[in-house]
Design a protein around this motif. Structure first.
Motif, PDB file in Angstrom:
ATOM      1  N   SER A 179      43.409  49.778  37.539  1.00  0.00           N
ATOM      2  CA  SER A 179      42.687  50.743  38.367  1.00  0.00           C
ATOM      3  C   SER A 179      43.279  50.717  39.774  1.00  0.00           C
ATOM      4  O   SER A 179      44.064  49.829  40.112  1.00  0.00           O
ATOM      5  N   GLU A 180      42.883  51.677  40.573  1.00  0.00           N
ATOM      6  CA  GLU A 180      43.357  51.717  41.962  1.00  0.00           C
ATOM      7  C   GLU A 180      42.310  52.336  42.859  1.00  0.00           C
ATOM      8  O   GLU A 180      41.440  53.092  42.414  1.00  0.00           O
ATOM      9  N   ASP A 181      42.389  51.999  44.133  1.00  0.00           N
ATOM     10  CA  ASP A 181      41.632  52.684  45.169  1.00  0.00           C
ATOM     11  C   ASP A 181      42.621  53.011  46.284  1.00  0.00           C
ATOM     12  O   ASP A 181      43.831  52.920  46.072  1.00  0.00           O
ATOM     13  N   ASP A 182      42.146  53.381  47.442  1.00  0.00           N
ATOM     14  CA  ASP A 182      43.074  53.779  48.499  1.00  0.00           C
ATOM     15  C   ASP A 182      43.832  52.601  49.112  1.00  0.00           C
ATOM     16  O   ASP A 182      44.838  52.803  49.791  1.00  0.00           O
ATOM     17  N   LYS A 183      43.416  51.359  48.844  1.00  0.00           N
ATOM     18  CA  LYS A 183      44.063  50.189  49.435  1.00  0.00           C
ATOM     19  C   LYS A 183      44.965  49.410  48.477  1.00  0.00           C
ATOM     20  O   LYS A 183      45.933  48.803  48.915  1.00  0.00           O
ATOM     21  N   GLU A 184      44.601  49.389  47.169  1.00  0.00           N
ATOM     22  CA  GLU A 184      45.315  48.498  46.257  1.00  0.00           C
ATOM     23  C   GLU A 184      45.207  48.934  44.804  1.00  0.00           C
ATOM     24  O   GLU A 184      44.373  49.765  44.449  1.00  0.00           O
ATOM     25  N   TYR A 185      46.060  48.307  43.989  1.00  0.00           N
ATOM     26  CA  TYR A 185      45.991  48.425  42.536  1.00  0.00           C
ATOM     27  C   TYR A 185      45.358  47.141  42.026  1.00  0.00           C
ATOM     28  O   TYR A 185      45.601  46.054  42.558  1.00  0.00           O
ATOM     29  N   CYS A 186      44.552  47.256  40.978  1.00  0.00           N
ATOM     30  CA  CYS A 186      43.905  46.090  40.392  1.00  0.00           C
ATOM     31  C   CYS A 186      44.218  46.045  38.898  1.00  0.00           C
ATOM     32  O   CYS A 186      43.976  47.013  38.183  1.00  0.00           O
ATOM     33  N   ILE A 187      44.771  44.929  38.471  1.00  0.00           N
ATOM     34  CA  ILE A 187      45.086  44.724  37.063  1.00  0.00           C
ATOM     35  C   ILE A 187      44.200  43.591  36.560  1.00  0.00           C
ATOM     36  O   ILE A 187      44.230  42.496  37.108  1.00  0.00           O
ATOM     37  N   ARG A 188      43.395  43.874  35.534  1.00  0.00           N
ATOM     38  CA  ARG A 188      42.519  42.863  34.934  1.00  0.00           C
ATOM     39  C   ARG A 188      43.019  42.594  33.524  1.00  0.00           C
ATOM     40  O   ARG A 188      43.083  43.512  32.711  1.00  0.00           O
ATOM     41  N   ALA A 189      43.367  41.343  33.256  1.00  0.00           N
ATOM     42  CA  ALA A 189      43.894  40.962  31.947  1.00  0.00           C
ATOM     43  C   ALA A 189      42.937  39.993  31.270  1.00  0.00           C
ATOM     44  O   ALA A 189      42.483  39.037  31.887  1.00  0.00           O
ATOM     45  N   GLU A 190      42.637  40.257  30.002  1.00  0.00           N
ATOM     46  CA  GLU A 190      41.775  39.361  29.222  1.00  0.00           C
ATOM     47  C   GLU A 190      42.617  38.223  28.663  1.00  0.00           C
ATOM     48  O   GLU A 190      43.571  38.458  27.932  1.00  0.00           O
ATOM     49  N   LEU A 191      42.231  36.990  29.017  1.00  0.00           N
ATOM     50  CA  LEU A 191      42.951  35.814  28.548  1.00  0.00           C
ATOM     51  C   LEU A 191      41.976  34.753  28.038  1.00  0.00           C
ATOM     52  O   LEU A 191      41.936  33.637  28.552  1.00  0.00           O
ATOM     53  N   PRO A 192      41.174  35.069  27.025  1.00  0.00           N
ATOM     54  CA  PRO A 192      40.218  34.078  26.540  1.00  0.00           C
ATOM     55  C   PRO A 192      40.925  32.875  25.925  1.00  0.00           C
ATOM     56  O   PRO A 192      41.924  33.027  25.218  1.00  0.00           O
ATOM     57  N   GLY A 193      40.429  31.713  26.227  1.00  0.00           N
ATOM     58  CA  GLY A 193      40.994  30.496  25.669  1.00  0.00           C
ATOM     59  C   GLY A 193      42.270  30.027  26.332  1.00  0.00           C
ATOM     60  O   GLY A 193      42.905  29.093  25.872  1.00  0.00           O
ATOM     61  N   VAL A 194      42.673  30.671  27.423  1.00  0.00           N
ATOM     62  CA  VAL A 194      43.877  30.283  28.147  1.00  0.00           C
ATOM     63  C   VAL A 194      43.459  29.575  29.427  1.00  0.00           C
ATOM     64  O   VAL A 194      42.576  30.046  30.147  1.00  0.00           O
ATOM     65  N   LYS A 195      44.098  28.457  29.713  1.00  0.00           N
ATOM     66  CA  LYS A 195      43.808  27.721  30.941  1.00  0.00           C
ATOM     67  C   LYS A 195      44.568  28.329  32.108  1.00  0.00           C
ATOM     68  O   LYS A 195      45.654  28.899  31.934  1.00  0.00           O
ATOM     69  N   LYS A 196      44.004  28.198  33.287  1.00  0.00           N
ATOM     70  CA  LYS A 196      44.611  28.728  34.512  1.00  0.00           C
ATOM     71  C   LYS A 196      46.037  28.204  34.683  1.00  0.00           C
ATOM     72  O   LYS A 196      46.935  28.939  35.083  1.00  0.00           O
TER      73      LYS A 196
ATOM     74  N   GLY B 239      38.105  33.483  31.938  1.00  0.00           N
ATOM     75  CA  GLY B 239      39.014  34.066  30.959  1.00  0.00           C
ATOM     76  C   GLY B 239      39.567  35.421  31.333  1.00  0.00           C
ATOM     77  O   GLY B 239      40.181  36.085  30.514  1.00  0.00           O
ATOM     78  N   VAL B 240      39.354  35.845  32.585  1.00  0.00           N
ATOM     79  CA  VAL B 240      39.874  37.133  33.044  1.00  0.00           C
ATOM     80  C   VAL B 240      40.764  36.894  34.264  1.00  0.00           C
ATOM     81  O   VAL B 240      40.360  36.245  35.223  1.00  0.00           O
ATOM     82  N   LEU B 241      41.973  37.411  34.196  1.00  0.00           N
ATOM     83  CA  LEU B 241      42.907  37.323  35.310  1.00  0.00           C
ATOM     84  C   LEU B 241      42.838  38.620  36.104  1.00  0.00           C
ATOM     85  O   LEU B 241      43.001  39.704  35.544  1.00  0.00           O
ATOM     86  N   ASN B 242      42.557  38.517  37.406  1.00  0.00           N
ATOM     87  CA  ASN B 242      42.531  39.675  38.298  1.00  0.00           C
ATOM     88  C   ASN B 242      43.740  39.601  39.214  1.00  0.00           C
ATOM     89  O   ASN B 242      43.861  38.667  40.012  1.00  0.00           O
ATOM     90  N   VAL B 243      44.614  40.581  39.107  1.00  0.00           N
ATOM     91  CA  VAL B 243      45.792  40.654  39.971  1.00  0.00           C
ATOM     92  C   VAL B 243      45.609  41.854  40.878  1.00  0.00           C
ATOM     93  O   VAL B 243      45.333  42.959  40.415  1.00  0.00           O
ATOM     94  N   ARG B 244      45.740  41.615  42.160  1.00  0.00           N
ATOM     95  CA  ARG B 244      45.615  42.685  43.153  1.00  0.00           C
ATOM     96  C   ARG B 244      46.969  42.915  43.810  1.00  0.00           C
ATOM     97  O   ARG B 244      47.619  41.974  44.233  1.00  0.00           O
ATOM     98  N   LEU B 245      47.354  44.170  43.861  1.00  0.00           N
ATOM     99  CA  LEU B 245      48.644  44.565  44.403  1.00  0.00           C
ATOM    100  C   LEU B 245      48.386  45.604  45.486  1.00  0.00           C
ATOM    101  O   LEU B 245      47.952  46.718  45.199  1.00  0.00           O
ATOM    102  N   ALA B 246      48.616  45.198  46.736  1.00  0.00           N
ATOM    103  CA  ALA B 246      48.321  46.076  47.876  1.00  0.00           C
ATOM    104  C   ALA B 246      49.268  47.273  47.899  1.00  0.00           C
ATOM    105  O   ALA B 246      50.411  47.186  47.462  1.00  0.00           O
ATOM    106  N   LYS B 247      48.743  48.372  48.430  1.00  0.00           N
ATOM    107  CA  LYS B 247      49.577  49.559  48.599  1.00  0.00           C
ATOM    108  C   LYS B 247      50.317  49.458  49.932  1.00  0.00           C
ATOM    109  O   LYS B 247      49.803  48.914  50.898  1.00  0.00           O
ATOM    110  N   ASP B 248      51.515  49.994  49.954  1.00  0.00           N
ATOM    111  CA  ASP B 248      52.347  49.985  51.147  1.00  0.00           C
ATOM    112  C   ASP B 248      51.818  51.014  52.139  1.00  0.00           C
ATOM    113  O   ASP B 248      51.585  52.167  51.781  1.00  0.00           O
TER     114      ASP B 248
END
Length: 151
Positions: free
Chosen positions: A51-68, A129-138
């Motif tokens: 997803s995205e808004d005016d500031k950043e992109y957000c990627i949410r990945a499901e990783l059940p059973g995976v350690k950080k 179990g959910v990884l949230n990656v935020r990628l700022a917009k230039d």
């Protein structure tokens, strides 16, 4: 003497799926002739929501059973990579397994990042179990309104 065969309208689609699956090394999971399921070894990659808004992109990945500690996020040459491993649980000798459908092993998920994303401003958080990656917009890539004067 001619033998009659029952026409299956989906046979050609299944044949096409089988050919495509073999090209991409993916095993199809379906019922064979309506009787029993074929056993396959699942290859997996995490499901993502982007997803995205005016500031950043957000990627949410499901990783059940995976350690950080088992997850690595990198950005290189315009590609965001999420890689890691879900380890197989210890098999108990006195337990009889009837079905194992969850996938285990190494995974990699690669996503092209948009041109207006700033690859130097990436953050990642792992929780439940959910990884949230935020990628700022230039800031330079944002559209700017320019007033046109009539002379």
């Amino acid at each position: 003497m001619n033998a009659l065969t029952r026409w299956d309208p989906f046979k050609e689609m299944r044949d096409l799926q089988d050919r495509l699956s073999s090209w991409f090394s993916i095993s199809p999971f379906r019922r064979v002739d309506g009787k029993e399921e074929t056993m396959t070894i699942a290859e997996w990659s995490p499901l993502v929501d982007i997803s995205e808004d005016d500031k950043e992109y957000c990627i949410r990945a499901e990783l059940p059973g995976v350690k950080k500690e088992e997850v690595k996020v990198t950005v290189e040459n315009g590609v965001l990579s999420i890689c890691g491993e879900r380890k197989y649980e210890k098999e108990e000798k006195n337990r009889k397994y009837h079905r194992i459908e969850r996938a285990y092993g190494h995974f990699v998920r690669r996503l092209s990042i948009p041109d207006d994303a700033d690859a130097s401003k990436v953050s990642a958080e792992f929780k439940d179990g959910v990884l949230n990656v935020r990628l700022a917009k230039d800031e330079q890539a944002k559209p700017k309104a320019i007033e046109v004067k009539v002379g």
